[in-house]
Enzyme design. Structure first.
Site, short mmCIF file in Angstrom:
data_model
loop_
_atom_site.label_atom_id
_atom_site.label_comp_id
_atom_site.label_asym_id
_atom_site.label_seq_id
_atom_site.Cartn_x
_atom_site.Cartn_y
_atom_site.Cartn_z
N ARG A 1 8.76 4.68 1.70
CA ARG A 1 9.52 5.15 2.87
C ARG A 1 10.10 6.55 2.66
O ARG A 1 10.55 7.16 3.63
CB ARG A 1 10.61 4.14 3.24
CG ARG A 1 10.05 2.87 3.85
CD ARG A 1 11.11 1.95 4.39
NE ARG A 1 10.55 0.89 5.21
CZ ARG A 1 10.32 -0.37 4.81
NH1 ARG A 1 10.61 -0.72 3.57
NH2 ARG A 1 9.81 -1.27 5.62
N LEU B 1 0.70 3.71 -2.21
CA LEU B 1 1.24 3.57 -3.56
C LEU B 1 1.90 4.84 -4.07
O LEU B 1 1.48 5.95 -3.76
CB LEU B 1 0.11 3.17 -4.52
CG LEU B 1 -0.67 1.91 -4.15
CD1 LEU B 1 -1.68 1.57 -5.25
CD2 LEU B 1 0.23 0.72 -3.86
N HIS B 2 2.95 4.65 -4.87
CA HIS B 2 3.63 5.76 -5.55
C HIS B 2 3.78 5.39 -7.03
O HIS B 2 3.33 4.31 -7.45
CB HIS B 2 4.98 6.04 -4.89
CG HIS B 2 5.83 4.81 -4.73
ND1 HIS B 2 6.43 4.19 -5.78
CD2 HIS B 2 6.14 4.07 -3.63
CE1 HIS B 2 7.10 3.14 -5.35
NE2 HIS B 2 6.93 3.03 -4.05
N GLY C 1 6.10 4.21 -8.71
CA GLY C 1 6.73 2.91 -8.95
C GLY C 1 5.66 1.82 -9.02
O GLY C 1 5.62 1.02 -9.97
N HIS C 2 4.77 1.79 -8.03
CA HIS C 2 3.69 0.80 -8.03
C HIS C 2 2.80 0.98 -9.26
O HIS C 2 2.35 0.00 -9.86
CB HIS C 2 2.80 0.97 -6.79
CG HIS C 2 3.48 0.70 -5.49
ND1 HIS C 2 3.70 1.68 -4.55
CD2 HIS C 2 3.99 -0.44 -4.97
CE1 HIS C 2 4.29 1.15 -3.50
NE2 HIS C 2 4.50 -0.12 -3.72
N GLN D 1 12.38 -3.50 -9.74
CA GLN D 1 13.85 -3.68 -9.71
C GLN D 1 14.48 -2.96 -8.51
O GLN D 1 15.58 -3.29 -8.11
CB GLN D 1 14.43 -3.17 -11.04
CG GLN D 1 15.94 -3.10 -11.12
CD GLN D 1 16.63 -4.47 -11.07
OE1 GLN D 1 16.01 -5.50 -11.33
NE2 GLN D 1 17.91 -4.47 -10.71
N ASP E 1 13.77 -3.32 -5.54
CA ASP E 1 13.99 -4.41 -4.59
C ASP E 1 14.60 -5.59 -5.37
O ASP E 1 14.00 -6.65 -5.50
CB ASP E 1 12.67 -4.83 -3.95
CG ASP E 1 12.06 -3.69 -3.16
OD1 ASP E 1 12.57 -3.36 -2.09
OD2 ASP E 1 11.08 -3.09 -3.66
N GLY F 1 0.81 -1.22 0.00
CA GLY F 1 0.00 0.00 0.00
C GLY F 1 0.84 1.27 0.00
O GLY F 1 2.05 1.23 -0.25
O1 PAF Z 1 7.85 -5.14 -1.98
C1 PAF Z 1 6.90 -5.14 -1.16
O2 PAF Z 1 6.11 -4.20 -1.07
C2 PAF Z 1 6.71 -6.35 -0.25
O3 PAF Z 1 7.93 -6.89 0.14
C3 PAF Z 1 5.80 -7.44 -0.86
C4 PAF Z 1 6.39 -8.04 -2.11
C5 PAF Z 1 4.44 -6.83 -1.18
C6 PAF Z 1 5.60 -8.57 0.16
O4 PAF Z 1 5.01 -8.10 1.34
#
Ligand code: PAF
Length: 285
Positions: A190, A36-37, A39-40, A151, A153, A34
């Site tokens: 974050r 969201l920015h 990237g999402h 990417q 992460d 959640g």
């Molecule tokens: O990247 C994230 O936001 C989290 O690590 C994920 C993949 C949703 C798992 O909780």
């Protein structure tokens, strides 16, 4: 605003996923915590392009946070997320609560070895066990044909890819590029924690990665020299506290001393309450 259905239970998610599959349609999943920015939103756009129905999961997963981490403070804005998901092409939100995900007596975990030894695996013990467990549960509930990760992460994406392959999960794992602010800072939920001063200094992460890229392009192959230059640049910012800077082989995520092939340069740096990560893949050829 497009009306996006919210599903909160595993049984309802199964029913809806089975119906979509029975209709011969492809399901794309974007797992998120959640807040969201952009990237999402780019992950949702990618899912939209490769699946008929896009499910966005929203679940702040307690098992991937350490005891001293920011689980309690993690930012949330469900109504804003719901609106954005509708506007950017999501069809469904899967948002179970912690009780639905981990009911009384819950005892099963998924662990990926090797790839989780370094980088965030070393500085956040237990983190990836929580991630791989919850992602397995999301895959089991949503039954996606394809799942999209970012990417930014990079280690998480590699670990999930390995897990899907090792456990014969019938899901294609796709990884989409990092989305950045104009000064290069990677978009992250974050970033919300950053004070204006920290926000200004945080662009040094991207500068350090770019500096490393230039050094490698100029022929530098010694990991300690490249990492030393990155460290020196970041340490000039008084608010930055380095957690790690590492150079690992993209294939197995093990540290490299002498660069060859494809290298993942990755870092984690704390600015006040915000632990920020970023990375860049560089090539020697
Ligand atoms: O990247 C994230 O936001 C989290 O690590 C994920 C993949 C949703 C798992 O909780």
């Amino acid at each position: 605003m497009a009306d996006v259905k919210v599903i909160q239970t595993v049984s309802e998610m199964h029913r809806v996923a089975d119906q979509i599959r029975a209709d011969g349609l492809q399901i794309g999943l974007v797992p998120t915590m959640g807040f969201l920015h952009e990237g999402h939103l780019s992950l949702i756009g990618r899912a939209r392009r490769c699946a008929d129905r896009v499910v966005v999961s929203i679940f702040v997963n307690p098992t991937q946070f350490g005891p001293q981490e920011d689980l309690e403070a993690y930012p949330l804005d469900f109504e804003r997320d719901r609106m954005l998901i509708g506007d950017f092409g999501g069809d469904l939100i899967y948002a179970p609560d912690a009780e639905e995900m981990y009911p009384e007596g819950y005892a099963s975990y998924v662990d990926v070895e090797g790839l989780t030894r370094h980088l965030c695996g070393a500085s956040r013990p237990g983190h990836f066990r929580g991630v791989t467990t919850v992602v397995t549960k999301l895959f089991a509930a949503v039954k996606p044909h394809v799942a999209i990760f970012g990417q930014k992460d990079a280690q998480q994406a590699a670990v999930i890819r390995r897990m899907a392959q090792d456990l014969n999960l019938d899901v294609e794992v796709l990884v989409s590029p990092t989305i950045r602010e104009v000064d290069g800072l990677a978009k992250s939920s974050r970033n919300f924690y950053l004070s204006p001063e920290e926000r200004q200094e945080a662009s040094v992460l991207y500068q350090a990665l770019q500096k490393a890229k230039c050094l490698v392009a100029d022929g530098e192959r010694r990991a300690d020299v490249v990492i030393g230059e990155m460290r020196e640049l970041i340490e000039r910012r008084p608010l930055a506290q380095i957690d790690y800077i590492e150079a690992v082989d993209t294939a197995d995520l093990q540290p490299m001393e002498e660069f060859s092939g494809e290298i993942l340069l990755a870092l984690a740096v704390q600015f006040g309450k915000a632990r920020l990560i970023d990375n860049l893949v560089v090539h020697t050829a």
